[in-house]
Motif scaffolding. Structure first.
Motif, PDB file in Angstrom:
ATOM      1  N   SER A 167       0.835  -1.206   0.000  1.00  0.00           N
ATOM      2  CA  SER A 167       0.000   0.000   0.000  1.00  0.00           C
ATOM      3  C   SER A 167       0.871   1.257   0.000  1.00  0.00           C
ATOM      4  CB  SER A 167      -0.967   0.008   1.184  1.00  0.00           C
ATOM      5  OG  SER A 167      -0.271  -0.005   2.412  1.00  0.00           O
ATOM      6  N   ALA A 224       2.290   1.647  -3.540  1.00  0.00           N
ATOM      7  CA  ALA A 224       1.246   2.112  -4.456  1.00  0.00           C
ATOM      8  C   ALA A 224       0.975   3.605  -4.247  1.00  0.00           C
ATOM      9  CB  ALA A 224      -0.033   1.306  -4.245  1.00  0.00           C
ATOM     10  N   GLU A 225       0.958   4.033  -2.997  1.00  0.00           N
ATOM     11  CA  GLU A 225       0.744   5.453  -2.693  1.00  0.00           C
ATOM     12  C   GLU A 225       1.877   6.310  -3.253  1.00  0.00           C
ATOM     13  OE1 GLU A 225       0.601   8.200   1.291  1.00  0.00           O
ATOM     14  OE2 GLU A 225      -0.245   6.183   1.433  1.00  0.00           O
ATOM     15  N   MET A 241       3.917   5.547  -5.741  1.00  0.00           N
ATOM     16  CA  MET A 241       3.864   5.520  -7.208  1.00  0.00           C
ATOM     17  C   MET A 241       2.768   6.430  -7.744  1.00  0.00           C
ATOM     18  SD  MET A 241       6.354   3.937  -8.437  1.00  0.00           S
ATOM     19  CE  MET A 241       5.800   4.161 -10.099  1.00  0.00           C
ATOM     20  N   SER A 242       1.640   6.487  -7.052  1.00  0.00           N
ATOM     21  CA  SER A 242       0.561   7.352  -7.538  1.00  0.00           C
ATOM     22  C   SER A 242       0.992   8.819  -7.495  1.00  0.00           C
ATOM     23  CB  SER A 242      -0.731   7.126  -6.748  1.00  0.00           C
ATOM     24  OG  SER A 242      -0.582   7.548  -5.412  1.00  0.00           O
ATOM     25  N   LYS A 243       1.805   9.199  -6.511  1.00  0.00           N
ATOM     26  CA  LYS A 243       2.321  10.570  -6.456  1.00  0.00           C
ATOM     27  C   LYS A 243       3.220  10.852  -7.649  1.00  0.00           C
ATOM     28  CE  LYS A 243       2.277  10.947  -1.425  1.00  0.00           C
ATOM     29  NZ  LYS A 243       3.135  11.012  -0.219  1.00  0.00           N
ATOM     30  N   TRP A 244       4.132   9.907  -7.941  1.00  0.00           N
ATOM     31  CA  TRP A 244       5.050  10.100  -9.058  1.00  0.00           C
ATOM     32  C   TRP A 244       4.324  10.073 -10.399  1.00  0.00           C
ATOM     33  CZ3 TRP A 244       9.643  12.053  -8.415  1.00  0.00           C
ATOM     34  CH2 TRP A 244      10.290  11.885  -7.197  1.00  0.00           C
ATOM     35  N   LEU A 245       3.342   9.206 -10.523  1.00  0.00           N
ATOM     36  CA  LEU A 245       2.622   9.084 -11.793  1.00  0.00           C
ATOM     37  C   LEU A 245       1.678  10.250 -12.042  1.00  0.00           C
ATOM     38  CD1 LEU A 245       1.960   5.248 -11.790  1.00  0.00           C
ATOM     39  CD2 LEU A 245       3.595   6.520 -13.204  1.00  0.00           C
ATOM     40  N   ALA A 246       1.383  11.020 -11.011  1.00  0.00           N
ATOM     41  CA  ALA A 246       0.527  12.199 -11.180  1.00  0.00           C
ATOM     42  C   ALA A 246       1.267  13.329 -11.891  1.00  0.00           C
ATOM     43  CB  ALA A 246       0.014  12.674  -9.817  1.00  0.00           C
TER      44      ALA A 246
END
Length: 110
Positions: free
Chosen positions: A41, A44-45, A47-52
């Motif tokens: 988790s 994933a959190e 990665m979501s910051k970087w992918l934003a």
């Protein structure tokens, strides 16, 4: 990287030091420590910051930050290749590498 972290990294590389997780955090080799049950988790959190961030912006920023290091490495490339060639062909180094390879072979057979 501050001077203290740089020095610790230099010593770690030269001594072949393996850091514990808390030591890695302390010297800046890892960004955070999380309990095992939260690894996925947390990853994933992160990665979501970087992918934003748009890919091209992230890539451009990364390239700009690394450019001075890349330029220094490229400028010293030929000398580094000569130094490595000189080092790796020394009898003492070849002997050490041979002994290391034999240890690996023995491990593999066990």
């Amino acid at each position: 990287m501050n001077q203290s972290q740089f020095r610790e990294t230099e010593k770690g590389l030269q001594l072949g030091k393996l850091y514990t997780a808390p030591e890695g955090l302390e010297v800046g080799l890892v960004d955070e420590l999380v309990p095992e049950e939260k690894v996925l988790s947390s990853a994933a959190e992160a990665m979501s910051k970087w992918l934003a961030i748009p890919d091209h912006a992230r890539q451009l920023s990364k390239s700009m930050m690394k450019k001075p290091t890349i330029d220094r490495l490229l400028a010293a490339r030929e000398a580094d290749i000569r130094n490595f060639g000189s080092f790796i062909t020394r009898d003492s180094i070849q002997k050490s590498l041979g002994m290391y390879m034999e240890k690996l072979k023995k491990k593999r057979r066990s």
